[in-house]
Design a protein around this motif. Sequence first.
Motif, mmCIF file in Angstrom:
data_model
loop_
_atom_site.group_PDB
_atom_site.id
_atom_site.type_symbol
_atom_site.label_atom_id
_atom_site.label_comp_id
_atom_site.label_asym_id
_atom_site.label_seq_id
_atom_site.Cartn_x
_atom_site.Cartn_y
_atom_site.Cartn_z
ATOM 1 N N LEU A 1 0.819 -1.224 0.000
ATOM 2 C CA LEU A 1 0.000 0.000 0.000
ATOM 3 C C LEU A 1 0.851 1.271 0.000
ATOM 4 O O LEU A 1 0.554 2.221 -0.728
ATOM 5 C CB LEU A 1 -0.918 -0.007 1.240
ATOM 6 N N LEU A 2 1.906 1.293 0.817
ATOM 7 C CA LEU A 2 2.610 2.566 1.063
ATOM 8 C C LEU A 2 4.023 2.618 0.478
ATOM 9 O O LEU A 2 4.630 3.688 0.435
ATOM 10 C CB LEU A 2 2.694 2.827 2.581
ATOM 11 N N LYS B 1 1.785 10.004 5.083
ATOM 12 C CA LYS B 1 1.054 9.419 3.942
ATOM 13 C C LYS B 1 -0.443 9.314 4.220
ATOM 14 O O LYS B 1 -1.253 9.463 3.322
ATOM 15 C CB LYS B 1 1.563 7.989 3.687
ATOM 16 N N ILE B 2 -0.803 8.988 5.486
ATOM 17 C CA ILE B 2 -2.221 8.621 5.718
ATOM 18 C C ILE B 2 -3.105 9.742 6.260
ATOM 19 O O ILE B 2 -4.269 9.816 5.882
ATOM 20 C CB ILE B 2 -2.357 7.380 6.640
ATOM 21 N N PHE B 3 -2.556 10.602 7.130
ATOM 22 C CA PHE B 3 -3.480 11.525 7.804
ATOM 23 C C PHE B 3 -3.944 12.676 6.905
ATOM 24 O O PHE B 3 -4.908 13.358 7.225
ATOM 25 C CB PHE B 3 -2.897 12.008 9.134
ATOM 26 N N GLU B 4 -3.280 12.889 5.784
ATOM 27 C CA GLU B 4 -3.761 13.902 4.826
ATOM 28 C C GLU B 4 -4.430 13.237 3.619
ATOM 29 O O GLU B 4 -4.729 13.909 2.637
ATOM 30 C CB GLU B 4 -2.597 14.797 4.373
ATOM 31 N N THR C 1 -6.181 6.534 1.562
ATOM 32 C CA THR C 1 -5.060 5.677 1.987
ATOM 33 C C THR C 1 -5.250 5.265 3.442
ATOM 34 O O THR C 1 -4.987 4.113 3.814
ATOM 35 C CB THR C 1 -3.709 6.425 1.824
ATOM 36 N N LEU C 2 -5.730 6.200 4.276
ATOM 37 C CA LEU C 2 -5.977 5.889 5.689
ATOM 38 C C LEU C 2 -6.987 4.743 5.818
ATOM 39 O O LEU C 2 -6.766 3.789 6.565
ATOM 40 C CB LEU C 2 -6.492 7.139 6.427
ATOM 41 N N GLN C 3 -8.069 4.838 5.040
ATOM 42 C CA GLN C 3 -9.090 3.771 5.075
ATOM 43 C C GLN C 3 -8.487 2.427 4.714
ATOM 44 O O GLN C 3 -8.787 1.401 5.316
ATOM 45 C CB GLN C 3 -10.231 4.081 4.083
ATOM 46 N N ILE D 1 -6.423 -2.938 6.731
ATOM 47 C CA ILE D 1 -5.369 -3.950 6.889
ATOM 48 C C ILE D 1 -5.126 -4.195 8.389
ATOM 49 O O ILE D 1 -5.047 -5.329 8.842
ATOM 50 C CB ILE D 1 -4.046 -3.477 6.220
ATOM 51 N N VAL D 2 -5.034 -3.095 9.138
ATOM 52 C CA VAL D 2 -4.554 -3.198 10.531
ATOM 53 C C VAL D 2 -5.675 -3.566 11.522
ATOM 54 O O VAL D 2 -5.473 -4.414 12.402
ATOM 55 C CB VAL D 2 -3.872 -1.869 10.972
ATOM 56 N N HIS D 3 -6.850 -2.953 11.380
ATOM 57 C CA HIS D 3 -7.862 -3.097 12.431
ATOM 58 C C HIS D 3 -8.368 -4.538 12.640
ATOM 59 O O HIS D 3 -8.523 -4.966 13.792
ATOM 60 C CB HIS D 3 -9.017 -2.114 12.208
#
Length: 195
Positions: free
Chosen positions: A52-53, A71-74, A78-80, A85-87
């Motif tokens: 992904l990143l 990369k994710i908070f803006e 990508t955050l979703q 993946i993580v949750h």
Amino acid sequence: MIVVGLTGGIGSGKSTVAGMFKDLGVPVYDSDFEAKRLMTTSTELKNAIIELLGDKAYEGEILNRNFIANKIFENPETLQKLNKIVHPAVRADFLEWTSNQEAPYVIQETALIFENDAQDNYDYVILVKAPVDFRLKRVIERDGSSKQEVLGRMKNQMSDDKKEALSNICIDNIDLEITEKRVAELHQRLVRQAD
Ligand SMILES: CC(C)(COP(=O)(O)OP(=O)(O)OC[C@H]1O[C@@H](n2cnc3c(N)ncnc32)[C@H](O)[C@@H]1O)[C@@H](O)C(=O)NCCC(=O)NCCS
Ligand SMILES: Nc1ncnc2c1ncn2[C@@H]1O[C@H](COP(=O)(O)OP(=O)(O)OP(=O)(O)O)[C@@H](O)[C@H]1O
């Protein structure tokens, strides 16, 4: 066993409150910490995150937290994808952890419950609250991050007002002594409830 979710926005004082419950002997699962452990130790997660990143997500074996945060908070899309993946991995790990605990109740400390529509996973959800300007100041002082960086994370979290309406219990964490008394009172209630 009663399962309690302990949530709150960035800098609200979740970890501080979690520490107070721990001092009273309550088993606490720290989702931020365990998520990073899983992101580092699970080959499956690591491969999915690199896909992904990109390679820069890791520096050798170590999670490149600044790179990932930038990369994710803006970038909500990508955050979703990273959350997806993580949750689930964190959820599975939490359930396994819970099955090994012996206590009247356990706590999962996690910034994201209502954002993930996960409130039904808990018997009770406790919300830790503090005004936004206090939270900003606390995190800037604690991490040396910029106001912009903290606001970037806040933007991806639900407001306290919305969360409060969905919570069972609320802790206003402004004065630490008052917070400690409130935690002691809630602990008594939860232990009685579990009897
Ligand atoms: C980007 C990462 C590497 C930054 O690590 P860092 O040590 O700086 O922060 P940490 O993980 O301790 O989180 C601190 C706070 O940031 C906020 N935050 C973290 N992840 C998220 C997210 N996915 N959405 C909204 N806010 C978040 C929360 O308020 C959290 O308590 C890390 O936060 C991460 O991988 N996040 C995505 C995975 C995730 O959702 N983890 C949270 C628990 S499941
Ligand atoms: N009532 C309070 N008064 C003053 N400082 C506080 C209070 N509660 C917490 N703090 C401080 O504010 C900072 C943030 O608190 P804490 O780490 O517990 O928040 P958090 O919600 O877990 O944050 P994050 O979402 O970033 O993980 C810490 O440095 C902590 O010591």
